[in-house]
Design a protein around this motif. Structure first.
Motif, PDB file in Angstrom:
ATOM      1  N   LEU A 233     -14.121 -14.159  73.308  1.00 60.01           N
ATOM      2  CA  LEU A 233     -13.932 -15.597  73.484  1.00 60.01           C
ATOM      3  C   LEU A 233     -13.215 -16.225  72.287  1.00 60.01           C
ATOM      4  N   PRO A 234     -12.424 -17.266  72.512  1.00 57.82           N
ATOM      5  CA  PRO A 234     -11.803 -17.985  71.389  1.00 57.82           C
ATOM      6  C   PRO A 234     -12.862 -18.534  70.438  1.00 57.82           C
ATOM      7  N   ILE A 235     -12.511 -18.605  69.180  1.00 56.91           N
ATOM      8  CA  ILE A 235     -13.450 -19.067  68.162  1.00 56.91           C
ATOM      9  C   ILE A 235     -13.574 -20.584  68.203  1.00 56.91           C
ATOM     10  N   THR A 236     -14.803 -21.064  68.179  1.00 59.43           N
ATOM     11  CA  THR A 236     -15.049 -22.498  68.030  1.00 59.43           C
ATOM     12  C   THR A 236     -15.192 -22.792  66.541  1.00 59.43           C
ATOM     13  N   TYR A 237     -14.112 -23.246  65.926  1.00 62.81           N
ATOM     14  CA  TYR A 237     -14.125 -23.524  64.489  1.00 62.81           C
ATOM     15  C   TYR A 237     -14.849 -24.836  64.217  1.00 62.81           C
ATOM     16  N   HIS A 238     -15.411 -24.935  63.008  1.00 68.72           N
ATOM     17  CA  HIS A 238     -16.121 -26.142  62.611  1.00 68.72           C
ATOM     18  C   HIS A 238     -15.203 -27.168  61.944  1.00 68.72           C
ATOM     19  N   SER A 239     -14.206 -26.674  61.221  1.00 68.98           N
ATOM     20  CA  SER A 239     -13.369 -27.606  60.456  1.00 68.98           C
ATOM     21  C   SER A 239     -12.740 -28.704  61.307  1.00 68.98           C
ATOM     22  N   PRO A 240     -12.207 -28.399  62.494  1.00 72.14           N
ATOM     23  CA  PRO A 240     -11.612 -29.485  63.287  1.00 72.14           C
ATOM     24  C   PRO A 240     -12.613 -30.537  63.739  1.00 72.14           C
ATOM     25  N   LEU A 241     -13.908 -30.206  63.656  1.00 77.73           N
ATOM     26  CA  LEU A 241     -14.940 -31.135  64.114  1.00 77.73           C
ATOM     27  C   LEU A 241     -15.460 -32.035  63.000  1.00 77.73           C
ATOM     28  N   VAL A 242     -14.975 -31.809  61.783  1.00 75.64           N
ATOM     29  CA  VAL A 242     -15.399 -32.655  60.658  1.00 75.64           C
ATOM     30  C   VAL A 242     -14.640 -33.977  60.737  1.00 75.64           C
ATOM     31  N   GLU A 243     -15.354 -35.046  61.003  1.00 77.41           N
ATOM     32  CA  GLU A 243     -14.745 -36.359  61.167  1.00 77.41           C
ATOM     33  C   GLU A 243     -15.273 -37.329  60.114  1.00 77.41           C
ATOM     34  N   ASN A 244     -14.440 -38.271  59.759  1.00 73.57           N
ATOM     35  CA  ASN A 244     -14.864 -39.301  58.805  1.00 73.57           C
ATOM     36  C   ASN A 244     -15.819 -40.289  59.463  1.00 73.57           C
ATOM     37  N   TYR A 245     -16.602 -40.922  58.638  1.00 76.86           N
ATOM     38  CA  TYR A 245     -17.278 -42.135  59.088  1.00 76.86           C
ATOM     39  C   TYR A 245     -16.212 -43.153  59.509  1.00 76.86           C
ATOM     40  N   PRO A 246     -16.550 -44.038  60.387  1.00 79.73           N
ATOM     41  CA  PRO A 246     -15.602 -45.135  60.669  1.00 79.73           C
ATOM     42  C   PRO A 246     -15.285 -45.914  59.389  1.00 79.73           C
ATOM     43  N   ASP A 247     -14.029 -46.210  59.209  1.00 80.58           N
ATOM     44  CA  ASP A 247     -13.559 -47.032  58.088  1.00 80.58           C
ATOM     45  C   ASP A 247     -13.724 -46.347  56.737  1.00 80.58           C
ATOM     46  N   ARG A 248     -13.831 -44.994  56.733  1.00 77.80           N
ATOM     47  CA  ARG A 248     -13.869 -44.271  55.455  1.00 77.80           C
ATOM     48  C   ARG A 248     -12.692 -43.308  55.391  1.00 77.80           C
ATOM     49  N   ASP A 249     -12.206 -43.103  54.176  1.00 75.72           N
ATOM     50  CA  ASP A 249     -11.003 -42.296  53.998  1.00 75.72           C
ATOM     51  C   ASP A 249     -11.288 -40.796  54.014  1.00 75.72           C
ATOM     52  N   GLU A 250     -12.448 -40.396  53.560  1.00 77.42           N
ATOM     53  CA  GLU A 250     -12.765 -38.979  53.445  1.00 77.42           C
ATOM     54  C   GLU A 250     -14.136 -38.700  54.053  1.00 77.42           C
ATOM     55  N   PRO A 251     -14.322 -37.489  54.596  1.00 78.32           N
ATOM     56  CA  PRO A 251     -15.637 -37.147  55.139  1.00 78.32           C
ATOM     57  C   PRO A 251     -16.633 -36.885  54.020  1.00 78.32           C
ATOM     58  N   SER A 252     -17.893 -36.925  54.362  1.00 71.26           N
ATOM     59  CA  SER A 252     -18.962 -36.637  53.409  1.00 71.26           C
ATOM     60  C   SER A 252     -19.823 -35.504  53.963  1.00 71.26           C
ATOM     61  N   GLN A 253     -20.864 -35.161  53.231  1.00 71.67           N
ATOM     62  CA  GLN A 253     -21.713 -34.033  53.617  1.00 71.67           C
ATOM     63  C   GLN A 253     -22.264 -34.181  55.028  1.00 71.67           C
ATOM     64  N   ILE A 254     -22.685 -35.382  55.423  1.00 72.92           N
ATOM     65  CA  ILE A 254     -23.275 -35.577  56.739  1.00 72.92           C
ATOM     66  C   ILE A 254     -22.261 -35.300  57.847  1.00 72.92           C
ATOM     67  N   ASN A 255     -20.979 -35.504  57.565  1.00 78.45           N
ATOM     68  CA  ASN A 255     -19.950 -35.203  58.562  1.00 78.45           C
ATOM     69  C   ASN A 255     -19.801 -33.690  58.766  1.00 78.45           C
ATOM     70  N   ARG A 256     -20.027 -32.938  57.718  1.00 77.38           N
ATOM     71  CA  ARG A 256     -20.015 -31.474  57.843  1.00 77.38           C
ATOM     72  C   ARG A 256     -21.209 -31.006  58.669  1.00 77.38           C
ATOM     73  N   ILE A 257     -22.386 -31.596  58.456  1.00 78.36           N
ATOM     74  CA  ILE A 257     -23.577 -31.264  59.256  1.00 78.36           C
ATOM     75  C   ILE A 257     -23.347 -31.663  60.716  1.00 78.36           C
ATOM     76  N   ASP A 258     -22.733 -32.813  60.917  1.00 75.84           N
ATOM     77  CA  ASP A 258     -22.405 -33.279  62.265  1.00 75.84           C
ATOM     78  C   ASP A 258     -21.519 -32.254  62.983  1.00 75.84           C
ATOM     79  N   ALA A 259     -20.535 -31.703  62.277  1.00 78.39           N
ATOM     80  CA  ALA A 259     -19.650 -30.702  62.867  1.00 78.39           C
ATOM     81  C   ALA A 259     -20.423 -29.439  63.244  1.00 78.39           C
TER      82      ALA A 259
END
Length: 700
Positions: A233-259
Motif C-alpha cells: 500500500l502507498p505510505i501515509t506520510y505524516h509531514s503533509p498532515l502537519v498544519e498551522n494553527y489558524p492565523d499562525r505562521d509556523e506549526p507547533s508541537q500540537i500540530n505534529r501530534i494532530d498529524a
C-alpha cells in the motif's frame, strides 16, 4: 536337327540365367548390405554362374524338380530360400513405426485449495501404458507429500500445520517397456484463508486497532495475502498532515501530534503504521521537554523516515536514523567535533553508546535465539567496552545540518540528512567491534560507512532487533525458538539478503507461535499499550471534531505515553521490565512499567469521558473543537437485533473472538442496569466496561 536342338537348349539356359539374375538383383536392392549376410552372398552369386547355379540355392533337381515340391514353380520358392521374400519381409519390418514415448496427460481437481480440503491429482495413461509403464513423481516445492508412485495422488491439508500459503509443484515421469519417457507437471496452491476470528486476531496484532469493517474485509483472505497487500500500500506520510494553527505562521508541537492522530486513525496502510510505531520505541527520539519541542516539522519527518523504511533494509534505516538531525540533536552527535586538547574538546560518546546498546547489539553477546552467550565461567560476555565507545565516538564527528554555509553557521534544517565537514572529523584510528579498525586519515563518509557495516553485520543484530519487534507487536515473552526463526530470516530473507525488514515482519506475523498453531504458551500475549487502546476506540467510532483537528494535550500524563514523547532514550518502558509480581519468574511485562496508580486512574477517567460523555448523538449541539465519537451503527444494531447481536460483534471487534463467558455475563449485567435508558446510553456503557476490562487489555 542337332544344331536346332542345341540352339533351343542354349536359348533356354540363357533365358533361365537372365531370370535368376534379375531376382538376385532385386533382393540386393531391398536389403541394406550392412544388415544382411545373405545379400552379400547374392552379390557373390551375381559374379559367379557356378554359385548361382548351385543346387542348394537355385533349384537343383532334388529340390525343385520334384512335382511334390511344386516343380519348377519352386524357382520362386528357391527365391524364398535365397531370402528374397524374407528380404521383402524385412522391408515390412523397417516400414513399421519406431517405438514412441507414452502418451500422457495430467489433471488436478483445482488450482487453488483452502486449508482442510482434500487435494486430488493424477496422471492419465492408456490402458496398455498403465499396465506396462513405470511412474515416478518428483516434488519440487511445497510441504513434502509421501507418494507411492500411483496414478492418482490424494491427501488432506492440515490447516494447523502452518499459516504460510503453500505452493506445490510436481513433475511426473512415465517410462514404458521400450525405455522411452514422457513428463508432465502439476501446480496448485493451498491458501490459508482466515476465518472472521482469525482475521480479527491478526489485525489486533498488525494494526493500530482494527475496525469491524477492516476485519470483515480481511476475512477470507490468507494471512500472507493480507500482509502482502498491506506492505504494497502507498505510505501515509505524516509531514503533509502537519498544519498551522489558524492565523499562525509556523506549526507547533500540537500540530505534529494532530498529524499523528490523523494518520493513525485514517491510514489504510495500518501494518506500516503499526510497525513504524514499534520502531519509534526502539529508535527513540522525543520532543517531550527538549529543544525538539519547537521542531514539529523535523519530528514529523523523522516519523516519516521510520514509515518509509519499515519494510526496507535495516542497514539503510540505521544510516538514515544516524544522519537524522533530530537524532543528531537528541543524542548530541550533531556538531560533534574531533579532539582538540587546547580547547579541551573530546568527541561526544552519547550516540556511540546508544547506537550499540539500544539500536543494534545490546550489552551482551547473544545466541541466535536471543539468549545470552556464556563464557567458560558461565558469565555473560560484554559486546563492547570503552575502546569501542571511543572508536565509534570518533566516527560520529564532523557531521552537522545539511547545506550549512560553514561549520559554525549551521542551516538548522531538521528535515534533511546531516552533511559532513571533514575538517572537524577525527582522522585518528578507530577501533570497532570484533577488532575491526578504521585506519588513520579515513574521511567522515568512509568512516561512517565502515562503522555502520561493522554494526550491521554483528551476530547480535538479528536476535536483538527481532526479539524487540516481536515484543512490540506480538508477545512479551517469545520462546527462544520463535526468536531464532525470525532472526534467521533477518540474516537471510531466502535470497541471500540480510536485514530485509519486510521479510522479517512477515516472519514475525506468520510464525506458528504468533498464529497459535502450536501448543499455546500459558504466558503468550502482551499488555496493550494505553495509547493504542484509545486509538482503536477512536478508529471504531470515527472520532473527529467539526474542525478536523485532534488537539490532545498532555498525552504522556493522560495515557503514560505519547507519540515520540518518551521521557528518555530508553522508551516509556524497557523491553526487559519485570513488575514486582514477576520478579521470581523469567517472565517480562514491559508495558506495565507505565501502569502506576496515577496513570491508571487517568486512563480510566479518560475512557469514561471519551466513551460516555463524548458520544456525538447524545448532544444537541457540538463544540467545533471537541472530539466526538459516533455510535449510530451500534445504536441501530441493538435496537434492531438486540443485545446478543451487539455482544457477538464486540466479541470479534474487541476480543478477537475470545470473549469469556464471565466477560459476556458482566456485559449483560451492565446492560440490565441501563435497560431503561436510551440505546446510546446502553452502548456507551458497554463499551466503557470493555475499555477497562483485563480481557481487552491483554492482546493474544
Amino acid at each position: 536337327m542337332l544344331k536346332k536342338n542345341t540352339l533351343i537348349f542354349f536359348f533356354a539356359v540363357m533365358l533361365s540365367g537372365c531370370g535368376g539374375g534379375s531376382s538376385e538383383s532385386a533382393n540386393t536392392q531391398s536389403v541394406p548390405e550392412s544388415n544382411s549376410s545373405d545379400a552379400s552372398g547374392n552379390d557373390s552369386a551375381n559374379n559367379s554362374n557356378d554359385d548361382s547355379g548351385s543346387s542348394d540355392d537355385s533349384g537343383s533337381s532334388d529340390d525343385s524338380g520334384s512335382s511334390d515340391d511344386s516343380g519348377s514353380s519352386d524357382d520362386s520358392g528357391s527365391s524364398d530360400d535365397s531370402g528374397s521374400n524374407d528380404n521383402s519381409g524385412s522391408n515390412d519390418d523397417s516400414a513399421e513405426e519406431e517405438p514412441s514415448p507414452p502418451d500422457i496427460s495430467t489433471s488436478v481437481s483445482s488450482d487453488t485449495y483452502q486449508a482442510g480440503e482434500k487435494v486430488s491429482f493424477s496422471v492419465n495413461l492408456s490402458e496398455q501404458d498403465a499396465k506396462t509403464s513405470t511412474i515416478e513423481w518428483q516434488q519440487l516445492s511445497g510441504p513434502t507429500i509421501e507418494i507411492t508412485n500411483d496414478l492418482t495422488v490424494e491427501f488432506s491439508i492440515d490447516e494447523n500445520v502452518s499459516a504460510l500459503d503453500e505452493h506445490y509443484h510436481f513433475i511426473v515421469t512415465v517410462t514404458n517397456e521400450a525405455g522411452l519417457s514422457s513428463q508432465e507437471e502439476i501446480k496448485f496452491s493451498v491458501i490459508k484463508a482466515m476465518s472472521e476470528q482469525k482475521s480479527a486476531r491478526l489485525l489486533h496484532q498488525a494494526t493500530l486497532g482494527p475496525t469491524y469493517d477492516e476485519i470483515q474485509t480481511a476475512t477470507g483472505k490468507s494471512y500472507e495475502q493480507w500482509l502482502d497487500e498491506q506492505i504494497q500500500l502507498p505510505i501515509t506520510y505524516h509531514s503533509p498532515l502537519v498544519e498551522n494553527y489558524p492565523d499562525r505562521d509556523e506549526p507547533s508541537q500540537i500540530n505534529r501530534i494532530d498529524a499523528w492522530w490523523k494518520a493513525s486513525l485514517n491510514a489504510n496502510d495500518q501494518l506500516r503504521q503499526r510497525v513504524a510505531f514499534a520502531l519509534s520505541e526502539i529508535f527513540v527520539v522525543s520532543d517531550l521537554n527538549t529543544s525538539l519541542s519547537g521542531e514539529p516539522e523535523g519530528m514529523a519527518a523523522y516519523y516519516d523516515l521510520l514509515l518509509e523504511h519499515a519494510f526496507a533494509n535495516y542497514r539503510d534505516l540505521l544510516e538514515l536514523v544516524t544522519l537524522s538531525p533530530i537524532m543528531g540533536v537528541y543524542l548530541s552527535h550533531l556538531g560533534n567535533e574531533k579532539a582538540d586538547v587546547e580547547r579541551n574538546i573530546r568527541p561526544d560518546e552519547n550516540y556511540a553508546r546508544e547506537v550499540m546498546q539500544l539500536f543494534t547489539i545490546g550489552l551482551n553477546e547473544l545466541n541466535l535465539n536471543g539468549t545470552n552467550k556464556l563464557d567458560e565461567n558461565d558469565e555473560v560476555i560484554a559486546t563492547y567496552g570503552q575502546q569501542e565507545i571511543e572508536g565509534f565516538a570518533r566516527v560520529f564527528t564532523g557531521w552537522t545540518f545539511a547545506y550549512s554555509a560553514r561549520w559554525n553557521r549551521p542551516s538548522r534544517n531538521y528535515t534533511l540528512p546531516m552533511h559532513a565537514f571533514d575538517d572537524y572529523h577525527s582522522t585518528a584510528e578507530k577501533v570497532l567491534l570484533n577488532g575491526e579498525v578504521i585506519p588513520e586519515n579515513t574521511n567522515a563518509e568512509q568512516s561512517l560507512a565502515i562503522a555502520l557495516d561493522n554494526l550491521f553485520n554483528h551476530d547480535n543484530v538479528a536476535p536483538f532487533i527481532s526479539k524487540q519487534l516481536i515484543q512490540r507487536l506480538i508477545t512479551s515473552n517469545p520462546s527462544p525458538g520463535y526468536v531464532e526463526r525470525v532472526a534467521a530470516v533477518f540474516n537471510d530473507n531466502g535470497d541471500g539478503i540480510r536485514g530485509d525488514l519486510a521479510a522479517t515482519v512477515k516472519a514475525i506475523y506468520l510464525d506458528n507461535e504468533a498464529r497459535g498453531l502450536e501448543t499455546p504458551l500459558a504466558h503468550f500475549g502482551k499488555i496493550k499499550e494505553p495509547l493504542l487502546k484509545a486509538v482503536q476506540f477512536w478508529r471504531v467510532y470515527n472520532t473527529k471534531s467539526l474542525t478536523n483537528r485532534y488537539f490532545t494535550w498532555n498525552l504522556p500524563t493522560t495515557y503514560g505515553q505519547g507519540p515520540l514523547q518518551s521521557p528518555s532514550v530508553f522508551n516509556f518502558f524497557r523491553p526487559d521490565f519485570q513488575p514486582g509480581e514477576l520478579v521470581d519468574t523469567e517472565l517480562l511485562a514491559p508495558e506495565l512499567q507505565i501502569a502506576n496508580d496515577a496513570a491508571l486512574i487517568g486512563i480510566v477517567n479518560t475512557h469514561y469521558a471519551d466513551l460516555v460523555w463524548r458520544v456525538a448523538e447524545k448532544h444537541d449541539e457540538l463544540n467545533e473543537n471537541s472530539l466526538y465519537l459516533y455510535m449510530q451503527d451500534d445504536h441501530e444494531l441493538i435496537n434492531m437485533n438486540g443485545l446478543s447481536a451487539v455482544l457477538d460483534k464486540y466479541d470479534i471487534l474487541f476480543f478477537a473472538g475470545n470473549m469469556s463467558e464471565e466477560m459476556r455475563q458482566a456485559l449483560i449485567d451492565m446492560d440490565e442496569f441501563f435497560a431503561t435508558r436510551d440505546s446510546y446510553q446502553r452502548i456507551s456503557n458497554l463499551v466503557y466496561l470493555i475499555s477497562i476490562s483485563p480481557e481487552f487489555t491483554l492482546q493474544q
